[in-house]
Design a protein around this motif. Structure first.
Motif: not given
Length: 580
Positions: A207-227
Motif C-alpha cells: 500500500x505504499x506504492x513502492x516500485x522495484x526502482x524505488x527500492x533500488x534507490x533506497x538501498x543505494x542511498x542508505x548503503x552506498x557512498x559514491x565518494x
C-alpha cells in the motif's frame, strides 16, 4: 567487523584468553555470555541496552519499512522482549542482533535476511555456544581450545549432488551457519535450536506504492557512498542497467559513476559490450572495459578460506585478473545486479500456469499459457503438460537433481534425501503453489549464493536486488504476473522504464557464456586432471576415478554432459586446498 561471542560457558578458561571481552551477567551474577568485536576501518554502529532482564546488542544499520527512518533504542527494547521476528517484520538493513534473557538464562541471535552478514555457531558441553560472523575466527577459537573441527564428510556427498546446502550445515563437524531469516536460540543446560523468524511471503509492506526502482534507490542511498568510488559490474542486461540508472537518479549530473564490463573478445556469443556501452553513455558513466584473458578453471596462487564450497571457484583466477585491472584493486567495493533474474523469474516456470489456475484466474489462463510458450519456446501442449505435472508434485525438492555421475559405487549407496539441504522455511511451508515454491527456492538459493565473499576484493559486494524489501516485493507478486508477451521480469522492466525512459530495457537478445567454461576446461585440462584425480575427494573414496578422467577428457572436447559435476568437484577441491 569481526565478532566473537560465547553464551553460557560451563568453564571460564576460554575467557582467560588475551581478548578484551565484554561480559554479560545473569541475575545471580554468573557469567551469561561474553562478546568481543574488532571494528573495521569504516566502523559499525553498535547499540547496547537493557530492558528489565533482557540485555541486547545491535550491530550495523536497520531502517523502518514504513518510512525508512533508522532503528532507535526504543524499537530495540520492544524487539528484545518480543523476539527477532518483530525486527524482520518491521525493519530492513544489514545487522546482527544478540539478546540475553538473564532471568530465563536464554540466548538468541540472528542477522539480517539479506545475507549481508553471516553468523556461524558451534556448541559443546564444555564451552556452551560459541558464535562469530567470521568463519576463520570461530575455527581458530575452537582450535585454540583443543576442539579442532573435523571434516563433515556427509556434507560433501550432499553438496556434490545438489550444489547448494541451505539448512545451515557446513563442511566442518560441529560448526553451522544460521540460515537466511533464521535465528539460533540456546537455553543454558539445553541444546541450540534453529528458529525460522522471517516469512518472506508475508513481511512485505503493502500500500505504499513502492516500485522495484524505488527500492533500488533506497538501498543505494542508505548503503552506498559514491565518494568511495564503488564499481558496478555492468553487463548491459536489465538488472545491472537498472542499478546504474538508479545510481544516476540519486547523483548530480557532475557526479562521476564507475562501472566495469568484462567480456571475451574471441567468443562473439558472449560479447554484450555494445549494451554496456549504451547504458554507460546514457548515464554519463565511466566504463572500464576488461577483455578477459583468463578463462575458467585457470590455476590460482592463493585460495581463500571460506565457509563452504562455491561453484564460482572456477573463476578465482579470473577474479584476481579482474581486480588487477581496476584502479584500487582488492580494496575496490563492487556493486552487482545478481539475483534479479531469480526473484523476477527469468525464465518463468511452467508452474506459473498452475498458480493461475489455483488462484482462480480462469480468464487469464489462455494468455498466461501463450506467454509461457513464447518465452520458453515451447508448444502449448508442453506448457499445459508441464504445468499439470508441477501441480501434481508441488515440492521444491523437485528442483534438486540429487545426482552426481562421478560418485564411486560406495558413495552412491549413501542415503540421500532431497529435502534435507532445503532452507528450513521451504521444509516447513504449507504453500503448494508450484510456481511460487520455485520462486522461493530460487530466492533462498540466491541469498545463500552471495554469502561467499568476492575474493580477492576485501570489501563486501553490494547486492541491491537481494536486499530484504526487494525479495519481499518480488515474492509478494504472483508468479503469473512476472511476465507478459515476449518479456520476462515485466514488473521490474515497467518500473525502471517508467522512471527513466531508457529504451534498451526492452531488448530481446542475450549473450551466452556457457561455452567459455568448456574452453577453460580445454585449456586447463592437465590442471583439472591433477586437482581432481589426486585431491581430497579421490583420496577419501568419493570418486570413480576412471569415470572422472573420462568426464574431464570429454568436456575438454566441448561436450557439456559432465560440466556441472566438474564444477562441483573443482569447487570442493579448491575449498579444501584453501584450508590446507
Amino acid at each position: 567487523m569481526a565478532l566473537l561471542g560465547i553464551a553460557y560457558p560451563n568453564t571460564q578458561d576460554f575467557l582467560a584468553q588475551n581478548r578484551d571481552w565484554m561480559l554479560v551477567h545473569d541475575q545471580s551474577n554468573r557469567i551469561a555470555g561474553a562478546l568481543w568485536h574488532q571494528q573495521d576501518s569504516a566502523g559499525q554502529r553498535v547499540i547496547r541496552g537493557q530492558l528489565g532482564t533482557y540485555f541486547y546488542c545491535f550491530y550495523g544499520a536497520a531502517f523502518s519499512k514504513l518510512n525508512h527512518s533508522e532503528i532507535q533504542e526504543d524499537d530495540l527494547k520492544k524487539i528484545a522482549a518480543e523476539g527477532p521476528a518483530r525486527l524482520m517484520a518491521q525493519f530492513w538493513g544489514k545487522y546482527l542482533f544478540i539478546c540475553f534473557d538473564q532471568a530465563a538464562r536464554k540466548f538468541i541471535c540472528c542477522s539480517d535476511p539479506s545475507s549481508q552478514w553471516t553468523l556461524y555457531w558451534s556448541w559443546s558441553s564444555r564451552h556452551g555456544l560459541l558464535f562469530s560472523d567470521t568463519i576463520t575466527c570461530l575455527h581458530q577459537a575452537l582450535v585454540e581450545n583443543g576442539e579442532r573441527p573435523a571434516w563433515n564428510k556427509a556434507f560433501f556427498t550432499t553438496w556434490l549432488r545438489t550444489g547448494s546446502v541451505q539448512n545451515g550445515e557446513l563442511p566442518f563437524d560441529r560448526i553451522n551457519e544460521i540460515p537466511v531469516g533464521c535465528a539460533v536460540s540456546y537455553t543454558d543446560g539445553g541444546k541450540p535450536q534453529l528458529l525460522t523468524v522471517w516469512d518472506p511471503l508475508k513481511h512485505a509492506i503493502k500500500g505504499h506504492g513502492e516500485t522495484p526502482f524505488d527500492i533500488l534507490k533506497n538501498y543505494l542511498n542508505k548503503f552506498v557512498s559514491l565518494a568511495e568510488r564503488p564499481v558496478l559490474e555492468l553487463s548491459g542486461g536489465l538488472e545491472s542497467s537498472a542499478v546504474l540508472l538508479a545510481l544516476r537518479a540519486l547523483s548530480s549530473a557532475e557526479q562521476p559513476l564507475f562501472c566495469a564490463h568484462y567480456y571475451h573478445a574471441d567468443v562473439a556469443s558472449s560479447n554484450e559490450l555494445e549494451h554496456a556501452r549504451a547504458v554507460a553513455q546514457s548515464t554519463r558513466a565511466c566504463l572500464h572495459e576488461v577483455d578477459a584473458k583468463i578463462l575458467s578453471f585457470a590455476p590460482v596462487q592463493s585460495v581463500p578460506r571460506v565457509a563452504k564450497p562455491h561453484i564460482r571457484y572456477c573463476l578465482l583466477a579470473f577474479n584476481q585478473y579482474f581486480a588487477n585491472q581496476l584502479e584500487k584493486r582488492e580494496n575496490t567495493q563492487l556493486i552487482s545486479g545478481h539475483g534479479g533474474d531469480s526473484l523476477f523469474l527469468s525464465p518463468p516456470p511452467f508452474g506459473a500456469l498452475a498458480d493461475a489456475a489455483l488462484a482462480w484466474q480462469w480468464r487469464r489462463l489462455a494468455r498466461v499459457a501463450m506467454d509461457l510458450a513464447l518465452i520458453r519456446r515451447a508448444s502449448l501442449v508442453e506448457v499445459v503438460t508441464s504445468a499439470a505435472r508441477s501441480l501434481c508434485s508441488a515440492d521444491p525438492s523437485e528442483n534438486i537433481s540429487g545426482t552426481f555421475d562421478l560418485l564411486s559405487t560406495d558413495a552412491q549407496h549413501e542415503p540421500f534425501d532431497r529435502r534435507t539441504p532445503l532452507h528450513p522455511f521451504l521444509q516447513q511451508t504449507k504453500i503448494r503453489l508450484p510456481g511460487k515454491l520455485y520462486q522461493l527456492f530460487l530466492a533462498f538459493l540466491s541469498l545463500d549464493d552471495i554469502r561467499a565473499p568476492s575474493y580477492p576484493f576485501t570489501s563486501r559486494t553490494h547486492y541491491p536486488f537481494l536486499c530484504q524489501p526487494m525479495v519481499e516485493f518480488a515474492l509478494s507478486t504472483p508468479s503469473y504476473d512476472h511476465f507478459e508477451g515476449a518479456h520476462n521480469r515485466i514488473v521490474l522492466r515497467k518500473s525502471v522504464s517508467a522512471a527513466t525512459s531508457y529504451p534498451n530495457l526492452w531488448r530481446r537478445n542475450k549473450g551466452e557464456t556457457s561455452g567459455i567454461d568448456l574452453l577453460g576446461i580445454r585449456d586447463h585440462k592437465d590442471h583439472l586432471m591433477t586437482l581432481c584425480l589426486e585431491g581430497f575427494l579421490a583420496k577419501e573414496g568419493y570418486l570413480d576415478l576412471k569415470r572422472t578422467r573420462a568426464a574431464i577428457d570429454n568436456s575438454s572436447k566441448g561436450h557439456s554432459n559432465y560440466f556441472m559435476d566438474l564444477l562441483h568437484l573443482y569447487a570442493v577441491e579448491l575449498f579444501i586446498q584453501g584450508w590446507q
